[in-house]
Design a protein around this motif. Structure first.
Motif, PDB file in Angstrom:
ATOM      1  N   GLN A  42       0.835  -1.209   0.000  1.00  0.00           N
ATOM      2  CA  GLN A  42       0.000   0.000   0.000  1.00  0.00           C
ATOM      3  C   GLN A  42       0.870   1.261   0.000  1.00  0.00           C
ATOM      4  O   GLN A  42       0.609   2.220  -0.758  1.00  0.00           O
ATOM      5  N   LEU A  43       1.942   1.263   0.846  1.00  0.00           N
ATOM      6  CA  LEU A  43       2.848   2.418   0.861  1.00  0.00           C
ATOM      7  C   LEU A  43       3.523   2.592  -0.503  1.00  0.00           C
ATOM      8  O   LEU A  43       3.730   3.731  -0.971  1.00  0.00           O
ATOM      9  N   LEU A  44       3.865   1.459  -1.120  1.00  0.00           N
ATOM     10  CA  LEU A  44       4.506   1.520  -2.432  1.00  0.00           C
ATOM     11  C   LEU A  44       3.580   2.133  -3.478  1.00  0.00           C
ATOM     12  O   LEU A  44       4.036   2.883  -4.363  1.00  0.00           O
ATOM     13  N   ARG A  45       2.293   1.895  -3.368  1.00  0.00           N
ATOM     14  CA  ARG A  45       1.329   2.479  -4.314  1.00  0.00           C
ATOM     15  C   ARG A  45       1.074   3.961  -4.007  1.00  0.00           C
ATOM     16  O   ARG A  45       0.765   4.755  -4.930  1.00  0.00           O
ATOM     17  N   LEU A  46       1.196   4.346  -2.721  1.00  0.00           N
ATOM     18  CA  LEU A  46       0.891   5.732  -2.348  1.00  0.00           C
ATOM     19  C   LEU A  46       2.054   6.695  -2.599  1.00  0.00           C
ATOM     20  O   LEU A  46       1.841   7.922  -2.720  1.00  0.00           O
ATOM     21  N   TYR A 124       7.146   2.641  13.437  1.00  0.00           N
ATOM     22  CA  TYR A 124       6.635   3.100  12.143  1.00  0.00           C
ATOM     23  C   TYR A 124       7.371   2.388  11.025  1.00  0.00           C
ATOM     24  O   TYR A 124       8.571   2.114  11.100  1.00  0.00           O
ATOM     25  N   ARG A 125       6.587   2.111   9.980  1.00  0.00           N
ATOM     26  CA  ARG A 125       7.147   1.577   8.739  1.00  0.00           C
ATOM     27  C   ARG A 125       7.212   2.740   7.750  1.00  0.00           C
ATOM     28  O   ARG A 125       6.188   3.380   7.468  1.00  0.00           O
ATOM     29  N   ILE A 126       8.427   3.025   7.234  1.00  0.00           N
ATOM     30  CA  ILE A 126       8.628   4.198   6.369  1.00  0.00           C
ATOM     31  C   ILE A 126       9.059   3.726   4.984  1.00  0.00           C
ATOM     32  O   ILE A 126       9.995   2.930   4.847  1.00  0.00           O
ATOM     33  N   ALA A 127       8.338   4.228   3.975  1.00  0.00           N
ATOM     34  CA  ALA A 127       8.723   4.011   2.570  1.00  0.00           C
ATOM     35  C   ALA A 127       9.342   5.300   2.052  1.00  0.00           C
ATOM     36  O   ALA A 127       8.770   6.387   2.208  1.00  0.00           O
ATOM     37  N   ALA A 128      10.537   5.211   1.456  1.00  0.00           N
ATOM     38  CA  ALA A 128      11.248   6.396   0.939  1.00  0.00           C
ATOM     39  C   ALA A 128      11.690   6.142  -0.496  1.00  0.00           C
ATOM     40  O   ALA A 128      12.126   5.034  -0.835  1.00  0.00           O
ATOM     41  N   GLN A 129      11.551   7.229  -1.328  1.00  0.00           N
ATOM     42  CA  GLN A 129      11.951   7.090  -2.739  1.00  0.00           C
ATOM     43  C   GLN A 129      12.414   8.445  -3.263  1.00  0.00           C
ATOM     44  O   GLN A 129      11.811   9.493  -2.969  1.00  0.00           O
ATOM     45  N   ARG A 130      13.519   8.388  -4.027  1.00  0.00           N
ATOM     46  CA  ARG A 130      14.016   9.599  -4.707  1.00  0.00           C
ATOM     47  C   ARG A 130      13.294   9.648  -6.067  1.00  0.00           C
ATOM     48  O   ARG A 130      13.441   8.726  -6.885  1.00  0.00           O
ATOM     49  N   THR A 131      12.529  10.720  -6.307  1.00  0.00           N
ATOM     50  CA  THR A 131      11.700  10.782  -7.517  1.00  0.00           C
ATOM     51  C   THR A 131      11.600  12.218  -8.029  1.00  0.00           C
ATOM     52  O   THR A 131      11.866  13.183  -7.294  1.00  0.00           O
ATOM     53  N   LYS A 132      11.236  12.367  -9.301  1.00  0.00           N
ATOM     54  CA  LYS A 132      11.101  13.686  -9.914  1.00  0.00           C
ATOM     55  C   LYS A 132       9.669  14.175  -9.737  1.00  0.00           C
ATOM     56  O   LYS A 132       8.725  13.421  -9.902  1.00  0.00           O
ATOM     57  N   THR A 133       9.546  15.434  -9.343  1.00  0.00           N
ATOM     58  CA  THR A 133       8.244  16.059  -9.144  1.00  0.00           C
ATOM     59  C   THR A 133       8.227  17.379  -9.903  1.00  0.00           C
ATOM     60  O   THR A 133       9.218  17.762 -10.532  1.00  0.00           O
ATOM     61  N   ARG A 134       7.093  18.088  -9.808  1.00  0.00           N
ATOM     62  CA  ARG A 134       7.004  19.397 -10.458  1.00  0.00           C
ATOM     63  C   ARG A 134       7.909  20.414  -9.777  1.00  0.00           C
ATOM     64  O   ARG A 134       8.173  21.486 -10.336  1.00  0.00           O
ATOM     65  N   ALA A 135       8.414  20.113  -8.608  1.00  0.00           N
ATOM     66  CA  ALA A 135       9.341  21.011  -7.907  1.00  0.00           C
ATOM     67  C   ALA A 135      10.776  20.522  -8.049  1.00  0.00           C
ATOM     68  O   ALA A 135      11.657  20.938  -7.291  1.00  0.00           O
ATOM     69  N   GLY A 136      10.997  19.589  -8.976  1.00  0.00           N
ATOM     70  CA  GLY A 136      12.337  19.060  -9.165  1.00  0.00           C
ATOM     71  C   GLY A 136      12.481  17.698  -8.473  1.00  0.00           C
ATOM     72  O   GLY A 136      11.514  17.063  -8.057  1.00  0.00           O
TER      73      GLY A 136
END
Length: 483
Positions: A42-46, A124-136
């Motif tokens: 679920q975290l991976l989809r969000l 807590y279970r934390i999902a983290a990802q480096r990704t491109k957004t509209r703010a860079g």
């Protein structure tokens, strides 16, 4: 019984319970793991939806980007108040927006990463990802504090182990109670067999035992019957053999006694040495014949005195004073020949028992006393009432005492001033064919054994003690039978 069959049943019943508890713990953990995997998915989809929620970069001097949370992200955060949050950071990990307590994570690639942290007592279970957004390029992190596997690890003691432990302990007490109740008839049967006399081989009632052990009880009864038959056969053989020997031995003894008397007369008239030698041999033959005849009579008495042989015979009221008075004249001649003072101190006393056996007992004791007391000694026969601690404690009427003697027992006693029996030999002296060391005179070692057997038939035992103490130590023997 309790340490064997009962313990085995307890282990066999508690082992499956313990196994079920472990299996339950395992399945609880597996269930929590499956739910946790679904949470990770679920975290991976969000995570992409959180990245799409950034609509514009921040306006100086504010660094925080402009955000419009996707409905799924908004539902996720509102559905877990206090147990969910997000964090936005720039490519170097500097905080931009979200929850400041979420730690800084710097994924090295653009692949999502999962981490577990503890904050304010919540894992807590934390999902983290480096990704491109509209703010860079940003680092997007989403935290969920409702991970069941993380909570399971923390609460396993109170929510899984402790309830299962309490269940096993409670089940153990319940099973122990049930097993004890179920085995009670077996334990009572064991106690009943243990309380039996070694001579009591009567049948056990199979209907009074559980159905599962009735075949065992039937087999035991069959064994008892076989042993009884074998013992009865042995008793009959000894009794028959002794009885058949009595008549020829009596005739032989009469013949030898006559020869011995004739030899003595010839010896007194001054016959030659050959006649003297013949007289000595005849006297030895007479003594051997007497011993053999006495042995046959004693074997017959021993067979008749067996507890099993008298079990079916009714008891009767025995006057001990009359018994002692009738025994005394039978031994007066033998006592007079040795110069022994044979006396009687008898007081009125009655007992319920077997008169013919008590007569045999008293006769054996007096015969032993006269035989082993040195010439010029003293032998005394006694009987009468005596204080009975058991009867006094019970406060009832003693079965073996006449009217008016309710708190009293009775006794039979023969006392002499002969060599006596050493304390360490008294137990062996009651055994069959045992003769006390240093004993002088004829005997077969059966007199006291027969008397002790008769005492057992009357649920008592012989008591041996010293008569007195002289310069050389204790001497004499007192044999008492308390009834």
């Amino acid at each position: 019984m309790k340490s064997g069959l009962q313990r085995r049943l307890l282990l066999l019943l508690l082992f499956p319970l313990g196994t079920f508890a472990l299996v339950s713990i395992y399945f609880d953990y597996q269930t929590a793991g499956n739910v946790a995997l679904q949470k990770d998915q679920q975290l991976l989809r969000l995570i992409p939806l959180l990245a799409d929620s950034v609509v514009a970069p921040g306006v100086a001097p504010e660094k925080a980007p402009v955000m419009l949370l996707a409905p799924a992200i908004d539902d996720f955060l509102k559905g877990r108040p206090g147990f969910a949050g997000f964090r936005l950071a720039d490519a170097e990990g500097d905080f931009l927006a979200g929850e400041a307590w979420i730690p800084e994570l710097l994924p090295a690639t653009h692949e999502p990463e999962f981490h577990s942290i503890e904050y304010n007592g919540v894992t807590y279970r934390i999902a983290a990802q480096r990704t491109k957004t509209r703010a860079g390029e940003l680092i997007v992190q989403l935290a969920d504090g409702s991970d069941p596997r993380q909570q399971w690890v923390r609460s396993v003691l109170f929510k899984v182990l402790l309830p299962n432990l309490i269940l096993v302990v409670a089940a153990g007490f319940a099973v122990n109670w049930a097993v004890t109740r179920a085995l009670k008839p077996l334990i009572e049967l064991k106690d009943a067999v243990e309380r039996r006399s070694p001579r009591d081989l009567s049948a056990i009632d199979p209907l009074a035992t559980p159905a599962e052990v009735q075949p065992l009880v039937t087999a035991l009864n069959r064994l008892f019957d076989l042993v009884n038959d074998q013992a009865e056969g042995q008793r009959r053989f000894v009794a028959d053999a002794a009885h058949q020997l009595r008549t020829p031995l009596a005739g032989l003894q009469a013949q030898v006694e006559a020869w011995a008397q004739a030899a003595k007369v010839a010896q007194a008239s001054g016959s030659d040495g050959a006649v003297t030698l013949s007289a000595d041999k005849i006297i030895k033959l007479r003594n051997a014949t007497r011993r053999t005849s006495q042995l046959a009579n004693q074997l017959l008495a021993l067979s008749r005195a067996d507890a099993s042989a008298t079990a079916s015979q009714p008891t009767q009221r025995v006057d001990l004073k009359d018994l002692c008075e009738s025994i005394l004249p039978l031994h007066l001649d033998a006592a007079t020949r040795k110069g022994i003072d044979l006396g009687l101190e008898a007081r009125p006393a009655q007992v319920s028992g077997y008169e013919w056996l008590l007569r045999e007992l008293l006769g054996n004791l007096v015969d032993n006393a006269v035989k082993y007391t040195p010439p010029g000694g003293t032998v005394t026969i006694r009987c009468g009432p005596v204080a009975s601690p058991e009867a006094t404690a019970g406060g009832g009427t003693h079965e073996g005492v006449g009217a008016g003697q309710g708190r009293w027992g009775v006794f039979l006693e023969v006392e002499d001033d002969g060599p006596g029996i050493a304390p360490h030999e008294r137990g062996m002296a009651l055994q069959r064919f045992y003769r006390v060391q240093g004993t002088v005179g004829e005997g077969n070692g059966l007199g006291l054994a027969i008397a002790n057997e008769i005492a057992r038939v009357h649920h008592s035992q012989l008591e041996l003690s010293d008569t007195a103490i002289g310069p050389a130590g204790p001497f004499g023997l007192r044999v008492r039978l308390s009834l």
